[in-house]
Every structure is written in C-alpha cells, then in structure tokens.
Design a protein around this motif. Structure first.
Motif, PDB file in Angstrom:
ATOM      1  N   UNK A 189      27.373  47.274  38.253  1.00 12.73           N
ATOM      2  CA  UNK A 189      28.181  46.732  37.163  1.00 12.73           C
ATOM      3  C   UNK A 189      29.519  47.459  37.064  1.00 12.73           C
ATOM      4  N   UNK A 190      29.516  48.769  37.262  1.00 16.43           N
ATOM      5  CA  UNK A 190      30.763  49.533  37.189  1.00 16.43           C
ATOM      6  C   UNK A 190      31.714  49.130  38.310  1.00 16.43           C
ATOM      7  N   UNK A 191      31.198  49.003  39.525  1.00 18.93           N
ATOM      8  CA  UNK A 191      32.037  48.591  40.653  1.00 18.93           C
ATOM      9  C   UNK A 191      32.571  47.185  40.418  1.00 18.93           C
ATOM     10  N   UNK A 192      31.730  46.280  39.936  1.00 20.51           N
ATOM     11  CA  UNK A 192      32.172  44.913  39.660  1.00 20.51           C
ATOM     12  C   UNK A 192      33.251  44.855  38.597  1.00 20.51           C
ATOM     13  N   UNK A 193      33.085  45.632  37.539  1.00 17.81           N
ATOM     14  CA  UNK A 193      34.091  45.657  36.478  1.00 17.81           C
ATOM     15  C   UNK A 193      35.406  46.220  36.988  1.00 17.81           C
ATOM     16  N   UNK A 194      35.340  47.327  37.724  1.00 16.79           N
ATOM     17  CA  UNK A 194      36.571  47.940  38.240  1.00 16.79           C
ATOM     18  C   UNK A 194      37.269  47.004  39.229  1.00 16.79           C
ATOM     19  N   UNK A 195      36.492  46.265  40.006  1.00 17.27           N
ATOM     20  CA  UNK A 195      37.071  45.324  40.953  1.00 17.27           C
ATOM     21  C   UNK A 195      37.727  44.151  40.223  1.00 17.27           C
ATOM     22  N   UNK A 196      37.101  43.708  39.137  1.00 13.29           N
ATOM     23  CA  UNK A 196      37.647  42.578  38.378  1.00 13.29           C
ATOM     24  C   UNK A 196      38.912  42.961  37.630  1.00 13.29           C
ATOM     25  N   UNK A 197      39.043  44.213  37.228  1.00 11.33           N
ATOM     26  CA  UNK A 197      40.210  44.636  36.454  1.00 11.33           C
ATOM     27  C   UNK A 197      41.193  45.450  37.286  1.00 11.33           C
ATOM     28  N   UNK A 198      41.117  45.326  38.603  1.00  6.17           N
ATOM     29  CA  UNK A 198      42.006  46.067  39.497  1.00  6.17           C
ATOM     30  C   UNK A 198      43.431  45.548  39.344  1.00  6.17           C
ATOM     31  N   UNK A 199      44.381  46.461  39.179  1.00  5.80           N
ATOM     32  CA  UNK A 199      45.779  46.075  39.004  1.00  5.80           C
ATOM     33  C   UNK A 199      46.487  45.985  40.352  1.00  5.80           C
ATOM     34  N   UNK A 200      47.284  44.927  40.511  1.00  2.00           N
ATOM     35  CA  UNK A 200      48.108  44.794  41.702  1.00  2.00           C
ATOM     36  C   UNK A 200      49.401  45.573  41.493  1.00  2.00           C
ATOM     37  N   UNK A 201      49.834  46.245  42.527  1.00  2.00           N
ATOM     38  CA  UNK A 201      51.081  47.016  42.465  1.00  2.00           C
ATOM     39  C   UNK A 201      52.085  46.336  43.392  1.00  2.00           C
ATOM     40  N   UNK A 202      52.770  45.330  42.878  1.00  3.44           N
ATOM     41  CA  UNK A 202      53.680  44.550  43.711  1.00  3.44           C
ATOM     42  C   UNK A 202      54.867  45.384  44.176  1.00  3.44           C
TER      43      UNK A 202
END
Length: 92
Positions: A55-68
């Motif tokens: 669940x922690x990995x899934x949450x962190x993956x879902x809220x990962x910020x893109x650094x354009x």
C-alpha cells in the motif's frame, strides 16, 4: 542506536514474548486459546507488513511528482555531452 539495531531489538523482544506465550516456557498457566492464537501470529504479522508495504509503494507511486524542469535540464546536458563527444571524434 542505528535503525537496524532498533529493528533487531524490537523483533527479538516480540520473538521472545511469542516464544514464552506459545511454548508456555514460564508456566504462566495461560488458557489454550491464547496459545492457539499466538502460534500463527508471526505469519499474520508478516502478511500485514507485506500489505502495508504494498500500500505504501502504491500510494507513493500514485502521488509521484513529475519534475519537468529537471527533465528538460537533463535532456539539454545529454545533448551537450553528445556534441562534445562528436567533437572529440566519437561516432554514435
């Protein structure tokens, strides 16, 4: 105390308590139901830890910020490096 030692200490304390309850090493005269519940407890804890980790990995993956900006900067550095290597005679 390092984090590893903290975890090892916690696991050893839990393991000791589990062994005392499961094998009735101190003759505590605990009811049989306590031992029946305590016996599979390490497996329950392992499954719970796996679910929490997933669940922690899934949450962190879902809220990962893109650094354009960082991506554009990195692509520019790659282009500069390729041009520099071409000038030095490297064929790509």
């Amino acid at each position: 105390m390092t984090k590893l030692l903290e975890w090892l200490f916690g696991v050893s304390v839990l393991g000791s308590v589990w062994a005392l309850v499961t094998f009735d090493l101190l003759d505590l005269s605990l009811p049989r139901t306590y031992r029946e519940v305590a016996w599979p407890m390490p497996l329950y804890l392992l499954v719970s830890f796996g679910c929490y980790s997933l669940a922690t990995v899934g949450y962190r993956l879902a809220t990962f910020n893109d650094c354009e900006e960082a991506a554009k900067e990195l692509q520019g550095q790659i282009k500069e490096a390729k041009e520099d290597l071409r000038k030095k005679g490297l064929k790509m």
